[in-house]
Enzyme design. Structure first.
Site, PDB file in Angstrom:
ATOM      1  N   GLY A 239      26.078 -19.503 -13.863  1.00 27.19           N
ATOM      2  CA  GLY A 239      27.480 -19.123 -13.669  1.00 27.19           C
ATOM      3  C   GLY A 239      28.378 -20.296 -14.031  1.00 27.19           C
TER       4      GLY A 239
ATOM      5  N   GLY B 251      31.869 -38.586 -49.298  1.00 27.97           N
ATOM      6  CA  GLY B 251      32.655 -38.659 -48.059  1.00 27.97           C
ATOM      7  C   GLY B 251      31.827 -39.236 -46.920  1.00 27.97           C
TER       8      GLY B 251
HETATM    9  C1  HXC Z   1      24.007 -18.231  -0.684  1.00 23.12           C
HETATM   10  C2  HXC Z   1      21.943 -18.305  -1.629  1.00 23.12           C
HETATM   11  C3  HXC Z   1      22.510 -18.310  -2.921  1.00 23.12           C
HETATM   12  C4  HXC Z   1      23.920 -18.267  -3.021  1.00 23.12           C
HETATM   13  C5  HXC Z   1      20.394 -18.388  -3.154  1.00 23.12           C
HETATM   14  N1  HXC Z   1      20.626 -18.345  -1.834  1.00 23.12           N
HETATM   15  N2  HXC Z   1      21.538 -18.337  -3.839  1.00 23.12           N
HETATM   16  N3  HXC Z   1      22.690 -18.284  -0.533  1.00 23.12           N
HETATM   17  N4  HXC Z   1      24.628 -18.241  -1.875  1.00 23.12           N
HETATM   18  N5  HXC Z   1      24.525 -18.275  -4.199  1.00 23.12           N
HETATM   19  C6  HXC Z   1      19.656 -18.400  -0.770  1.00 23.12           C
HETATM   20  C7  HXC Z   1      18.820 -17.126  -0.685  1.00 23.12           C
HETATM   21  O1  HXC Z   1      19.469 -16.188   0.128  1.00 23.12           O
HETATM   22  C8  HXC Z   1      17.561 -17.651  -0.029  1.00 23.12           C
HETATM   23  O2  HXC Z   1      17.789 -17.806   1.329  1.00 23.12           O
HETATM   24  C9  HXC Z   1      17.421 -19.040  -0.602  1.00 23.12           C
HETATM   25  O3  HXC Z   1      18.715 -19.394  -1.078  1.00 23.12           O
HETATM   26  C10 HXC Z   1      16.461 -19.114  -1.753  1.00 23.12           C
HETATM   27  O4  HXC Z   1      16.759 -18.069  -2.637  1.00 23.12           O
HETATM   28  P1  HXC Z   1      15.641 -17.145  -3.287  1.00 23.12           P
HETATM   29  O5  HXC Z   1      16.336 -16.006  -3.920  1.00 23.12           O
HETATM   30  O6  HXC Z   1      14.598 -16.844  -2.265  1.00 23.12           O
HETATM   31  O7  HXC Z   1      15.008 -18.149  -4.330  1.00 23.12           O
HETATM   32  P2  HXC Z   1      14.448 -17.818  -5.764  1.00 23.12           P
HETATM   33  O8  HXC Z   1      13.587 -16.607  -5.750  1.00 23.12           O
HETATM   34  O9  HXC Z   1      13.855 -19.112  -6.261  1.00 23.12           O
HETATM   35  O10 HXC Z   1      15.727 -17.460  -6.660  1.00 23.12           O
HETATM   36  C11 HXC Z   1      16.704 -18.447  -6.915  1.00 23.12           C
HETATM   37  C12 HXC Z   1      17.938 -17.778  -7.540  1.00 23.12           C
HETATM   38  C13 HXC Z   1      18.412 -16.583  -6.677  1.00 23.12           C
HETATM   39  C14 HXC Z   1      17.591 -17.280  -8.947  1.00 23.12           C
HETATM   40  C15 HXC Z   1      19.003 -18.864  -7.658  1.00 23.12           C
HETATM   41  O11 HXC Z   1      18.495 -17.037  -5.318  1.00 23.12           O
HETATM   42  C16 HXC Z   1      19.723 -16.039  -7.063  1.00 23.12           C
HETATM   43  O12 HXC Z   1      19.826 -15.295  -8.026  1.00 23.12           O
HETATM   44  N6  HXC Z   1      20.743 -16.398  -6.285  1.00 23.12           N
HETATM   45  C17 HXC Z   1      22.085 -15.892  -6.517  1.00 23.12           C
HETATM   46  C18 HXC Z   1      22.675 -16.565  -7.701  1.00 23.12           C
HETATM   47  C19 HXC Z   1      24.118 -16.176  -7.885  1.00 23.12           C
HETATM   48  O13 HXC Z   1      24.400 -15.023  -8.266  1.00 23.12           O
HETATM   49  N7  HXC Z   1      24.976 -17.093  -7.517  1.00 23.12           N
HETATM   50  C20 HXC Z   1      26.394 -16.890  -7.636  1.00 23.12           C
HETATM   51  C21 HXC Z   1      26.693 -17.149  -9.090  1.00 23.12           C
HETATM   52  S1  HXC Z   1      28.387 -17.084  -9.386  1.00 23.12           S
HETATM   53  P3  HXC Z   1      16.608 -17.732   2.402  1.00 23.12           P
HETATM   54  O14 HXC Z   1      17.312 -17.808   3.717  1.00 23.12           O
HETATM   55  O15 HXC Z   1      15.912 -16.438   2.146  1.00 23.12           O
HETATM   56  O16 HXC Z   1      15.742 -18.915   2.132  1.00 23.12           O
HETATM   57  C22 HXC Z   1      28.793 -18.638  -9.326  1.00 23.12           C
HETATM   58  C23 HXC Z   1      30.207 -18.850  -9.680  1.00 23.12           C
HETATM   59  C24 HXC Z   1      30.502 -20.285  -9.808  1.00 23.12           C
HETATM   60  O17 HXC Z   1      28.072 -19.507  -9.039  1.00 23.12           O
HETATM   61  C25 HXC Z   1      31.821 -20.342 -10.440  1.00 23.12           C
HETATM   62  C26 HXC Z   1      32.285 -21.723 -10.572  1.00 23.12           C
HETATM   63  C27 HXC Z   1      33.561 -21.743 -11.301  1.00 23.12           C
END
Ligand code: HXC
Length: 508
Positions: free
Chosen positions: A169, A404
């Protein structure tokens, strides 16, 4: 008193455990170190001073008020690398997936503000699920606060990003604005939208690794500078890398004692250039024989390998080296190599690192692919970067310097301080055969061959340029290191300023 100390110790122990043993084990099972383990490998033993260990998030939605972990997913502080101060943040994936909350962002900002105040590099270790989803816009605001600081710090303190897990992201834009990015193969990735969104929008099926893994970014996109096998290799490389860097733009480059004689002669370089001008040779050999102890830290070695950029030392002091590589596409300048070298030259200039340029360039790459993708604008980046640079610039033409590209590669006309040529240098508008075919269009092959020989005799040497003062001296290849060392001594107190302006307008 002992109760209070026990409480403190308990709190520390809780913070050290991050998201708990189960999540730490998961991290290890994926071949990754934890945030604190990474900091330990990166910094000198016992030098890390952590700040903000007890910071907690302020979110009250989705039951988060009952789920707080001290440190809030990022370990921050300062320490030393071979005795020199650096500031560090290391995201802890075991705590809410290393996701960025408002408080988490504040901790990173504090590190950056402190680094700016005292003038020391910032190293960010990224391992994060992105914006803390439970916090919504507060998290987005946090990112923007970090972005703003990345920009203000750019050119003031070196910024290095280590990507050691997910980075997706808008979060990718903080590392993207730092000076250098190191990634770890198979466990880190960077993309704006992940494979699922890609599939929905474009119907392409692609893995995380293909879309934004370390190999993709260090070969195709140039987003990352180097891809390492594992966390430890990347962290140790970061230590080596920081050894080359000045602490800030207010400081001189570091000096490391060396036993390598400044006037070491390298007789083998006299034989390096092949008799046939179209035969390649490896310019790495010149670089490694020129710099102290052959120690050269190459950036982007796998991207646009027709130009080499990296850091070495002469008499213990850091220099930036830019070199056309005859082994790849004959060392031609194209879009990718121009962009790569332009960014490198600007980095060196921002941090007072002298630039040594080794030239063997047949020109700019012809073709519709290059022209239609903007070689004019991208080639101009390198020209612009060299022309605006005020650091000491020493140029050595080893063989071809055509057209160049001759002008672009730190020529005398772009305020090159010392412009040397080896006796094998050929400085001309273009190669002899091409030139003769234009001037003597329609002549027989025999006549063309005759005129080509004439043209070569007249122009395929460094002396025409030397007569005009465009080359300061024709030097023996074996004396290259000595001449560079002497040149740098002379240029140590160089003072040169560009006219005042708010900022320039480099063709981006
Ligand atoms: C809160 C989060 C999190 C998030 C992961 N976790 N991402 N908590 N906010 N963004 C937590 C999960 O709930 C989980 O908690 C732990 O972290 C580990 O995550 P898993 O999914 O079990 O790990 P994994 O299978 O390795 O997958 C990792 C991952 C996935 C691919 C990163 O977690 C994921 O897709 N997360 C969401 C990513 C996302 O959409 N982020 C927002 C993007 S938008 P527990 O308690 O179960 O351990 C963004 C905008 C930024 O970032 C803009 C800036 C300008």
């Amino acid at each position: 008193m002992s109760d209070i100390i026990a409480q403190l110790e308990a709190k520390r122990a809780e913070a050290y455990m991050g998201g708990g043993q189960k999540r730490i084990d998961k991290q290890h099972a994926q071949g990754k170190l934890t945030a604190r383990e990474r900091v330990e490998v990166l910094l000198d033993e016992n030098s890390f001073e952590e700040l903000g260990m007890y910071v907690e998030h302020n979110c009250v939605d989705f039951g988060m008020e009952k789920n707080k972990i001290p440190g809030d997913g990022v370990v921050t502080g300062s320490g030393t690398i071979n005795g020199r101060l650096v500031f560090v943040f290391s995201q802890d994936f075991t705590v809410f997936g290393g996701s960025l909350s408002e408080r988490h962002a504040e901790k990173i900002c504090k590190v950056m503000d402190n680094a700016m105040k005292v003038g020391a590099p910032v190293i960010g270790i990224n391992d994060s699920g992105g914006a803390r989803i439970q916090e919504g816009v507060a998290s987005l605001g946090g990112y923007a606060e970090v972005f703003q600081r990345n920009v203000l710090a750019s050119g003031v303190v070196p910024q290095l990003s280590l990507i050691m897990g997910p980075c997706a992201g808008g979060a990718v834009y903080s590392p993207a604005m730092t000076d250098f990015i190191f990634m770890v193969k198979d466990s880190s990735y960077m993309f704006v939208t992940g494979p699922d969104v890609v599939k929905t929008v474009t119907n392409e099926v692609v893995t995380q690794e293909e879309l934004g893994g370390a190999i993709t970014h260090s070969t195709k996109t140039s987003v990352a500078d180097v891809a390492y096998e594992n966390d430890i290799e990347a962290l140790l490389a970061a230590r080596d890398f920081i050894d080359f860097m000045p602490l800030s733009n207010r400081e001189d480059v570091p000096e490391r004692p060396t036993a390598d004689p400044w006037d070491r002669m390298e007789e083998s370089l006299d034989m390096l250039i092949p008799a046939n001008a179209n035969q390649p040779y490896d310019i790495h050999e010149v670089i490694s024989k020129m710099v102290d102890e052959g120690d050269f830290f190459e950036v982007q070695p796998k991207h646009a390998a027709n130009i080499i950029c990296g850091f070495g030392r002469i008499e213990g002091k850091t220099v930036g080296v830019v070199a056309n590589q005859p082994m790849v596409l004959a060392g031609v300048l194209d879009i990718n190599s121009s962009k790569k070298a332009a960014r490198f030259v600007r980095y060196c200039d921002a941090f007072n690192i002298p630039i040594i340029t080794l030239v063997d360039v047949p020109g700019f790459l012809p073709g519709t692919a290059q022209e239609h993708n903007g070689i004019i604008k991208h080639g101009a980046k390198l020209l612009f970067a060299y022309a605006e640079a005020t650091v000491p610039k020493i140029t050595i033409i080893t063989r071809k310097a055509y057209g160049g590209a001759y002008d672009v590669m730190a020529s005398k006309h772009l305020r090159g301080d010392l412009n040397y040529a080896w006796p094998t240098a050929e400085i001309a508008v273009m190669g002899a055969k091409g030139a003769v075919e234009i001037i003597f269009r329609g002549k027989t092959p025999e006549e063309i061959a005759e005129h080509t020989a004439e043209y070569e005799a007249r122009f395929a040497n460094p002396f025409v340029a030397a007569q005009k003062g465009f080359v300061d001296e024709v030097i023996m290849p074996h004396s290259t290191r000595k001449r560079v060392a002497l040149g740098l001594r002379k240029l140590r107190n160089k003072e040169l300023e560009n006219p005042w302006k708010k900022h320039d307008n480099i063709p981006l």
